[in-house]
Motif scaffolding. Structure first.
Motif, PDB file in Angstrom:
ATOM      1  N   ASN A   1       3.724   2.792  -8.262  1.00  0.00           N
ATOM      2  CA  ASN A   1       4.603   3.802  -8.835  1.00  0.00           C
ATOM      3  C   ASN A   1       5.310   3.286 -10.086  1.00  0.00           C
ATOM      4  O   ASN A   1       5.503   4.030 -11.056  1.00  0.00           O
ATOM      5  CB  ASN A   1       5.648   4.255  -7.806  1.00  0.00           C
ATOM      6  CG  ASN A   1       5.030   5.107  -6.706  1.00  0.00           C
ATOM      7  OD1 ASN A   1       4.153   5.919  -6.972  1.00  0.00           O
ATOM      8  ND2 ASN A   1       5.477   4.909  -5.476  1.00  0.00           N
TER       9      ASN A   1
ATOM     10  N   ASN B   1       4.760   9.405  -7.736  1.00  0.00           N
ATOM     11  CA  ASN B   1       4.528   9.215  -6.306  1.00  0.00           C
ATOM     12  C   ASN B   1       3.019   9.157  -6.108  1.00  0.00           C
ATOM     13  O   ASN B   1       2.349  10.181  -6.011  1.00  0.00           O
ATOM     14  CB  ASN B   1       5.138  10.359  -5.490  1.00  0.00           C
ATOM     15  CG  ASN B   1       5.123  10.083  -3.989  1.00  0.00           C
ATOM     16  OD1 ASN B   1       4.156   9.527  -3.471  1.00  0.00           O
ATOM     17  ND2 ASN B   1       6.184  10.460  -3.298  1.00  0.00           N
ATOM     18  N   VAL B   2       2.480   7.934  -6.076  1.00  0.00           N
ATOM     19  CA  VAL B   2       1.035   7.735  -5.958  1.00  0.00           C
ATOM     20  C   VAL B   2       0.507   8.335  -4.673  1.00  0.00           C
ATOM     21  O   VAL B   2      -0.578   8.923  -4.620  1.00  0.00           O
ATOM     22  CB  VAL B   2       0.687   6.228  -6.039  1.00  0.00           C
ATOM     23  CG1 VAL B   2      -0.795   6.012  -5.777  1.00  0.00           C
ATOM     24  CG2 VAL B   2       1.060   5.671  -7.405  1.00  0.00           C
ATOM     25  N   ASN B   3       1.270   8.195  -3.608  1.00  0.00           N
ATOM     26  CA  ASN B   3       0.838   8.656  -2.297  1.00  0.00           C
ATOM     27  C   ASN B   3       0.797  10.188  -2.210  1.00  0.00           C
ATOM     28  O   ASN B   3      -0.079  10.753  -1.564  1.00  0.00           O
ATOM     29  CB  ASN B   3       1.779   8.093  -1.229  1.00  0.00           C
ATOM     30  CG  ASN B   3       1.251   8.304   0.171  1.00  0.00           C
ATOM     31  OD1 ASN B   3       0.038   8.318   0.388  1.00  0.00           O
ATOM     32  ND2 ASN B   3       2.160   8.476   1.121  1.00  0.00           N
ATOM     33  N   ASN B   4       1.730  10.844  -2.890  1.00  0.00           N
ATOM     34  CA  ASN B   4       1.812  12.308  -2.814  1.00  0.00           C
ATOM     35  C   ASN B   4       2.292  12.860  -4.156  1.00  0.00           C
ATOM     36  O   ASN B   4       3.501  13.032  -4.361  1.00  0.00           O
ATOM     37  CB  ASN B   4       2.766  12.718  -1.687  1.00  0.00           C
ATOM     38  CG  ASN B   4       2.831  14.232  -1.516  1.00  0.00           C
ATOM     39  OD1 ASN B   4       2.041  14.972  -2.121  1.00  0.00           O
ATOM     40  ND2 ASN B   4       3.767  14.686  -0.704  1.00  0.00           N
TER      41      ASN B   4
ATOM     42  N   CYS C   1       0.840  -1.197   0.000  1.00  0.00           N
ATOM     43  CA  CYS C   1       0.000   0.000   0.000  1.00  0.00           C
ATOM     44  C   CYS C   1       0.880   1.254   0.000  1.00  0.00           C
ATOM     45  O   CYS C   1       1.763   1.379   0.855  1.00  0.00           O
ATOM     46  CB  CYS C   1      -0.915  -0.001   1.232  1.00  0.00           C
ATOM     47  SG  CYS C   1      -1.919   1.506   1.370  1.00  0.00           S
ATOM     48  N   PRO C   2       0.651   2.180  -0.940  1.00  0.00           N
ATOM     49  CA  PRO C   2       1.475   3.398  -0.981  1.00  0.00           C
ATOM     50  C   PRO C   2       1.205   4.352   0.176  1.00  0.00           C
ATOM     51  O   PRO C   2       1.967   5.281   0.406  1.00  0.00           O
ATOM     52  CB  PRO C   2       1.085   4.028  -2.328  1.00  0.00           C
ATOM     53  CG  PRO C   2      -0.289   3.518  -2.600  1.00  0.00           C
ATOM     54  CD  PRO C   2      -0.325   2.123  -2.032  1.00  0.00           C
ATOM     55  N   HIS C   3       0.101   4.124   0.935  1.00  0.00           N
ATOM     56  CA  HIS C   3      -0.257   5.026   2.033  1.00  0.00           C
ATOM     57  C   HIS C   3       0.262   4.540   3.382  1.00  0.00           C
ATOM     58  O   HIS C   3       0.793   5.325   4.173  1.00  0.00           O
ATOM     59  CB  HIS C   3      -1.782   5.192   2.091  1.00  0.00           C
ATOM     60  CG  HIS C   3      -2.350   5.770   0.842  1.00  0.00           C
ATOM     61  ND1 HIS C   3      -2.252   7.103   0.530  1.00  0.00           N
ATOM     62  CD2 HIS C   3      -3.006   5.186  -0.197  1.00  0.00           C
ATOM     63  CE1 HIS C   3      -2.838   7.329  -0.643  1.00  0.00           C
ATOM     64  NE2 HIS C   3      -3.299   6.179  -1.092  1.00  0.00           N
ATOM     65  N   CYS C   4       0.106   3.229   3.633  1.00  0.00           N
ATOM     66  CA  CYS C   4       0.488   2.731   4.959  1.00  0.00           C
ATOM     67  C   CYS C   4       1.634   1.718   4.914  1.00  0.00           C
ATOM     68  O   CYS C   4       2.089   1.257   5.947  1.00  0.00           O
ATOM     69  CB  CYS C   4      -0.713   2.090   5.643  1.00  0.00           C
ATOM     70  SG  CYS C   4      -1.296   0.567   4.843  1.00  0.00           S
ATOM     71  N   ALA C   5       2.054   1.334   3.691  1.00  0.00           N
ATOM     72  CA  ALA C   5       3.160   0.388   3.488  1.00  0.00           C
ATOM     73  C   ALA C   5       2.831  -1.041   3.916  1.00  0.00           C
ATOM     74  O   ALA C   5       3.710  -1.902   3.945  1.00  0.00           O
ATOM     75  CB  ALA C   5       4.422   0.859   4.199  1.00  0.00           C
TER      76      ALA C   5
ATOM     77  N   GLU D   1       6.412  14.311  -6.519  1.00  0.00           N
ATOM     78  CA  GLU D   1       7.038  13.704  -7.689  1.00  0.00           C
ATOM     79  C   GLU D   1       8.346  14.408  -8.031  1.00  0.00           C
ATOM     80  O   GLU D   1       8.459  15.633  -7.920  1.00  0.00           O
ATOM     81  CB  GLU D   1       6.091  13.751  -8.892  1.00  0.00           C
ATOM     82  CG  GLU D   1       4.884  12.836  -8.752  1.00  0.00           C
ATOM     83  CD  GLU D   1       3.973  12.870  -9.957  1.00  0.00           C
ATOM     84  OE1 GLU D   1       3.179  11.933 -10.114  1.00  0.00           O
ATOM     85  OE2 GLU D   1       4.058  13.839 -10.740  1.00  0.00           O
TER      86      GLU D   1
ATOM     87  N   ASP E   1       3.879  -2.676  -7.520  1.00  0.00           N
ATOM     88  CA  ASP E   1       4.253  -1.322  -7.118  1.00  0.00           C
ATOM     89  C   ASP E   1       3.514  -0.324  -8.001  1.00  0.00           C
ATOM     90  O   ASP E   1       3.825  -0.195  -9.186  1.00  0.00           O
ATOM     91  CB  ASP E   1       5.763  -1.136  -7.263  1.00  0.00           C
ATOM     92  CG  ASP E   1       6.229   0.240  -6.816  1.00  0.00           C
ATOM     93  OD1 ASP E   1       5.367   1.079  -6.451  1.00  0.00           O
ATOM     94  OD2 ASP E   1       7.444   0.486  -6.831  1.00  0.00           O
TER      95      ASP E   1
END
Length: 288
Positions: free
Chosen positions: A231, A246-249, A196-200, A253, A229
């Protein structure tokens, strides 16, 4: 039948590796691209030959769509993905009028195209030629093995996902390699979990460990496992290869000066494939 013209091209290539999968949708082409990028980032000169004639996806993944190959006195000149000419690519995608043109060919024409790729492309000196194949065990596989057999290719890397339905088809691919005398260099378990790109947190969408278990059962080197992944997916899909997704933010990028060869180094999967390629190269060193 001897093919001396192919032998002349292969004489300047140290290692010839086929990338195979028993089933479509397991990420074989993305693994081929990542193997190539990882090797290039380690200073190797790499060529990628895309013989998935009906679904050539390598040019898009490398950001080379719309580029053209050139005819020189030495043969077809491949398309380079970087200014340093560490990574070269040849694909039927470069020969089609546009990306939506379908290739509707029977076996003999496919075979002739593969032979022309092997005989006419001027790669120059390469450390590795990676050959991306379509899924299954069809005309393209028989043709490329037949044309290369006389020159003793290093072997095949098998790509699978962890779930049972994919593993069942991979066993057939392994059986194909055994029948045609193609050495098995190792197996990659792709899509082994989703980070998960938000919580890993890692979720095993397709289970995990199936590929490693199969490799152990069939006495094949296990090269490693790679998770999904988002990204990397964005990097391979987007046209601008200088942007590190950067999917999370999205605001975080990065812009990289260079090509996808440089951009890939900023992806988390590059660390995993650096280990995979190191394992592959160690195995090749033992067989040479």
């Amino acid at each position: 039948m001897s093919h001396p013209e192919i032998g002349q091209r292969l004489a300047s290539i140290k290692h010839v590796v086929l990338v195979l999968s028993g089933k479509g949708g397991v990420g074989k082409s993305s693994c081929t691209v990542q193997l190539a990028l990882s090797l290039a980032n380690q200073g190797r000169k790499v060529g990628v030959l895309d013989i998935d004639l009906c679904g050539p996806s390598i040019p898009r993944m490398l950001g080379l769509e719309g580029r053209q190959i050139h005819q020189a006195t030495a043969g077809w000149v491949p398309v380079f993905a970087d200014s340093g000419k560490q990574l070269a690519c040849m694909s039927i995608g470069f020969l089609l009028p546009n990306k939506n043109t379908s290739v509707v060919w029977r076996g003999p024409k496919k075979n002739a195209m593969i032979k022309q790729f092997l005989a006419d492309v001027y790669w120059g000196d390469l450390d590795y030629l990676l050959i991306d194949t379509p899924p299954g065990t069809s005309d393209e596989h028989l043709a490329v093995v037949e044309y290369l057999q006389e020159w003793n290719p290093d072997g095949a890397v098998i790509v699978t996902t962890p779930q049972a339905v994919a593993l069942a088809d991979v066993k057939k691919e392994i059986n194909f390699c055994t029948k045609v005398g193609l050495p098995l260099l190792g197996l990659i378990e792709n899509m082994s979990g989703f980070v998960c790109p938000h919580c890993a947190e890692c979720t095993n969408v397709f289970s995990t460990g199936g590929g490693e278990g199969l490799a152990k059962h069939m006495d094949i080197p296990f090269l490693g496992r790679a998770p999904i992944d988002p990204n990397l997916v964005m990097l391979l899909e987007q046209e601008d290869k200088t942007v590190v997704p950067n999917v999370n933010n999205p605001d975080a990028e990065k812009i990289v000066t260079g090509s996808i060869v440089e951009t890939y180094q900023h992806c988390e999967l590059s660390k995993i494939f650096a280990t995979i390629t190191a394992t592959l190269e160690a195995g090749l060193g033992k067989t040479k």
